[in-house]
Scaffold this active site. Sequence first.
Site, PDB file in Angstrom:
ATOM      1  N   THR A 124      -9.360  26.260  16.321  1.00  0.00           N
ATOM      2  CA  THR A 124      -9.109  25.451  17.443  1.00  0.00           C
ATOM      3  C   THR A 124      -8.605  24.261  17.386  1.00  0.00           C
ATOM      4  OG1 THR A 124     -10.494  24.642  19.582  1.00  0.00           O
ATOM      5  CG2 THR A 124     -11.603  24.930  17.370  1.00  0.00           C
ATOM      6  N   TYR A 148     -19.150  22.118  18.526  1.00  0.00           N
ATOM      7  CA  TYR A 148     -18.391  23.441  18.377  1.00  0.00           C
ATOM      8  C   TYR A 148     -17.069  23.279  17.579  1.00  0.00           C
ATOM      9  CZ  TYR A 148     -14.438  26.492  19.961  1.00  0.00           C
ATOM     10  OH  TYR A 148     -13.216  27.363  19.939  1.00  0.00           O
TER      11      TYR A 148
HETATM   12  N1  UFG Z   1     -10.449  20.212  34.087  1.00  0.00           N
HETATM   13  C1  UFG Z   1     -10.459  19.735  35.268  1.00  0.00           C
HETATM   14  N2  UFG Z   1     -11.209  20.472  36.170  1.00  0.00           N
HETATM   15  C2  UFG Z   1     -11.818  21.639  35.962  1.00  0.00           C
HETATM   16  C3  UFG Z   1     -11.564  21.961  34.538  1.00  0.00           C
HETATM   17  C4  UFG Z   1     -10.782  21.405  33.885  1.00  0.00           C
HETATM   18  O1  UFG Z   1     -10.045  18.613  35.633  1.00  0.00           O
HETATM   19  O2  UFG Z   1     -12.441  22.310  36.753  1.00  0.00           O
HETATM   20  C5  UFG Z   1      -9.353  19.469  33.057  1.00  0.00           C
HETATM   21  C6  UFG Z   1     -10.224  18.992  31.982  1.00  0.00           C
HETATM   22  O3  UFG Z   1     -10.978  17.869  32.138  1.00  0.00           O
HETATM   23  C7  UFG Z   1      -9.004  18.997  30.525  1.00  0.00           C
HETATM   24  C8  UFG Z   1      -8.208  20.098  31.176  1.00  0.00           C
HETATM   25  O4  UFG Z   1      -8.319  20.419  32.654  1.00  0.00           O
HETATM   26  O5  UFG Z   1      -8.643  17.481  30.873  1.00  0.00           O
HETATM   27  C9  UFG Z   1      -8.316  21.360  30.410  1.00  0.00           C
HETATM   28  O6  UFG Z   1      -9.668  21.640  30.478  1.00  0.00           O
HETATM   29  P1  UFG Z   1     -10.190  22.944  29.822  1.00  0.00           P
HETATM   30  O7  UFG Z   1     -11.709  23.057  29.993  1.00  0.00           O
HETATM   31  O8  UFG Z   1      -9.515  24.167  30.590  1.00  0.00           O
HETATM   32  O9  UFG Z   1      -9.741  22.946  28.304  1.00  0.00           O
HETATM   33  P2  UFG Z   1     -10.048  21.990  27.247  1.00  0.00           P
HETATM   34  O10 UFG Z   1      -8.793  21.289  26.990  1.00  0.00           O
HETATM   35  O11 UFG Z   1     -11.176  21.098  27.548  1.00  0.00           O
HETATM   36  O12 UFG Z   1     -10.488  22.858  26.150  1.00  0.00           O
HETATM   37  C10 UFG Z   1      -9.772  23.790  25.323  1.00  0.00           C
HETATM   38  C11 UFG Z   1     -10.250  24.858  24.795  1.00  0.00           C
HETATM   39  C12 UFG Z   1     -11.543  24.522  23.957  1.00  0.00           C
HETATM   40  C13 UFG Z   1     -11.076  23.554  22.869  1.00  0.00           C
HETATM   41  C14 UFG Z   1     -10.582  22.211  23.430  1.00  0.00           C
HETATM   42  C15 UFG Z   1     -10.180  21.484  22.490  1.00  0.00           C
HETATM   43  O13 UFG Z   1     -10.566  25.599  25.550  1.00  0.00           O
HETATM   44  O14 UFG Z   1     -12.012  25.640  23.248  1.00  0.00           O
HETATM   45  O15 UFG Z   1      -9.445  22.538  24.145  1.00  0.00           O
HETATM   46  O16 UFG Z   1     -10.487  20.052  22.868  1.00  0.00           O
HETATM   47  F1  UFG Z   1     -12.372  23.282  22.167  1.00  0.00           F
END
Ligand code: UFG
Length: 333
Positions: A124, A148
């Site tokens: 990841t 994680y």
């Molecule tokens: N976000 C929102 N509102 C929401 C959900 C997400 O604004 O309801 C934002 C988050 O703050 C982030 C972006 O959208 O800025 C993407 O968020 P996600 O939760 O979709 O994905 P992440 O980037 O947090 O997570 C991904 C992978 C993880 C991994 C991570 C690495 O899904 O497994 O990248 O940082 F660990």
Amino acid sequence: MALLSPGSVTVLVTGGAGYIGSHVVKALGEAGYRVATYDNLSTGHDWAVLYGDLVVGDLEDKGRLREAFHLYRPQAVMHFAAHIMVPESVKNPLKYYRNNTVNAVNLLEVSLDFEVETFIFSSTAAVYGIPREIPIGEGAPLEPINPYGQSKVLVERILADCAQAYPFRYVSLRYFNVGGADSQARIGQVSPEPTHLITRALKTALGQIDRLEIYGTDYPTPDGTCIRDYIQVDDLARAHVLALKYLLAGGQSRVFNCGYGHGYSVREVVEKAKEVTGVDFPVVEGGRREGDPPALVADTGRIRRELDWHPQWDDLGYIIKTAWEWEKRWSTR
Ligand code: UFG
């Protein structure tokens, strides 16, 4: 090394009933490989396994795992089975080290006992923590900021040690933000409590969530919201098939980023989700979510060059459209 035809290769896929694993099982099946899925169905579903057999078992149960290896005699292992919720990993780190790290050691021990020399690991972008530079190359420091990401870094280190010590080669694929679903909406992401942006946006469009909250609008990015590199799950699945071919052809152990090399802001994703769904769903601006790096964008030069990977669905609209078709179908199941 003699080249093996896909039909003579059996791949054991742990977590093959889950979101990414099931798309990879499909890609392997379509490419003519023989597949056996090993999954405890804790978050996966038997109907998601479109090719090959499913063995229901836990990675903690080495006896059951050995039975599966004995039955299928795989030449390669792909390891997806893992916990993936970052906030949960902060609250309950041992759950993550147990399932993601210790169980990976179980799998490696059994794989080596059965003389499996090729192994593909689901890693990841969380291994990079808060990156110092964008785009992120594979040589960037591994500085995870949550258990994680740390649980995956540990497995990468264990894999590197195994490759030094035993007749064993691996590819670790570091996924950026995976989205979308099968083009026929047969399989897709199922999460009872979704945290991912695209899934939450689509569930808001369906009225299953009241309003979508944007987590933070004061980031040092052009529109103040976080930027992510979204990759369509079938393109990611194809990268696994290419990694398998690479290892079976004698390729050395290697780590590859999996993304498209460009990102979209949260606001851009929200706008595209409204366009694709045709629903002007409610959106509110909230504070930052803990642990979110401002931008995560992959340097994808290595995978394109060395695996000859050419994405087919580098289009945010397509990613969201396939996820939308899937969400609509899943919500009426
Ligand atoms: N976000 C929102 N509102 C929401 C959900 C997400 O604004 O309801 C934002 C988050 O703050 C982030 C972006 O959208 O800025 C993407 O968020 P996600 O939760 O979709 O994905 P992440 O980037 O947090 O997570 C991904 C992978 C993880 C991994 C991570 C690495 O899904 O497994 O990248 O940082 F660990």
